[in-house]
Design an enzyme around this catalytic site. Sequence first.
Site, mmCIF file in Angstrom:
data_model
loop_
_atom_site.group_PDB
_atom_site.id
_atom_site.type_symbol
_atom_site.label_atom_id
_atom_site.label_comp_id
_atom_site.label_asym_id
_atom_site.label_seq_id
_atom_site.Cartn_x
_atom_site.Cartn_y
_atom_site.Cartn_z
ATOM 1 C CE LYS A 219 -4.043 1.700 2.513
ATOM 2 N NZ LYS A 219 -4.859 1.500 3.735
ATOM 3 C CG ASP A 220 3.363 2.511 3.352
ATOM 4 O OD1 ASP A 220 2.247 3.043 3.429
ATOM 5 O OD2 ASP A 220 4.058 2.233 4.349
ATOM 6 C CD GLU A 263 8.588 29.449 -0.911
ATOM 7 O OE1 GLU A 263 7.685 30.059 -1.544
ATOM 8 O OE2 GLU A 263 9.372 28.659 -1.455
#
Length: 352
Positions: A219-220, A263
């Site tokens: 899954k990762d 940012e």
Amino acid sequence: MKNRLAQNFQEITSLPTPVSISYLWNMGSMLGMVLVLQILSGVFISMHYNSLEAFESVIHISRDVEMGMVMRSIHANGASFFFILIYTHIFRGIMFSSYKKPITWSSGSIMFLMLMGAAFLGYVLPWGQMSFWGATVITSLASAIPLIGKDIVEWLWGGFSVGFPTLSRFFSLHFLIPLLIAGLSMIHLLGLHTTGSSNPIGSKNDQDKIDFHPYFTIKDLFYFAITFFMFLLVSLKTPYLLMDPDNFSPANPMSTPVHIQPEWYFLFAYAILRSIPNKLGGVLALVLSVIILFPLMIKKKMNIKYSPRTKVILSLMLFSFILLTWIGAMPPEPPYSQLGAFGGILYFISFL
């Protein structure tokens, strides 16, 4: 020694993991992969960076060094992807009461503060217009501290104004902090493996679990492939999408940009700072907006599945964060100033 390493690897891969966790629980592993990518690309860039000729060395890296433009784009956009993932990771942690795991939550909160510090230092290093004035404005905030504020500012600057000594200090710290984050991530993982992971259905830690490998490693890897593709698409197709145009001009102390802003991942805190007229009050609100994660450990556990009140609070938190991020990019004038104050109030209320 080999047997010990094999045993440790077996313990990690066979870690009992709640069967119900979704892709929101993939953010931690994604953050680890992006951290490795940032460190490797940062090491490459540091080999060609010269703090005494900062702006020129960045141009040299982009134009003359083989793969230099790609590495700089990956490193710069990697910071934005890092914050997208970590904000999602934090929001998921608040949503499912991960703050009730003290070691994991406190170590993660410390890493978040260190990441913000490293990102700010990195933003200064190109030594463009926004880098210079951003460094001047943010470091000057320390002067609001009674008695010792002025001394702290001069120590940060290495003189009486932002200059090359400041840049040398920032470069050293920017190089060091990610290594400290990598070390602290081990404590974060140890805490996670000790207490177990939370889960979306709120089941107990000793129920409904399966081995981490192969189910969650696959899954990762799948999620990483998708994330990495999107990251490369942005870095190679539109490398300057998230960069400030003013930062492509060399730093000029005699010319102030029309609108100074950090940012995008700092804009929510910057909007809170600007919304308070008093300098010391603004600095305190700014600091509180990022350290507010620590007091959550004493907060009552949320019940996201059955509590309409919790869903309203989380929606308010998300709305205030997006509102403040937008307000931070706007000029400090009405009606944005009033909206910033309103968003700041909503932001702090959502954490109560």
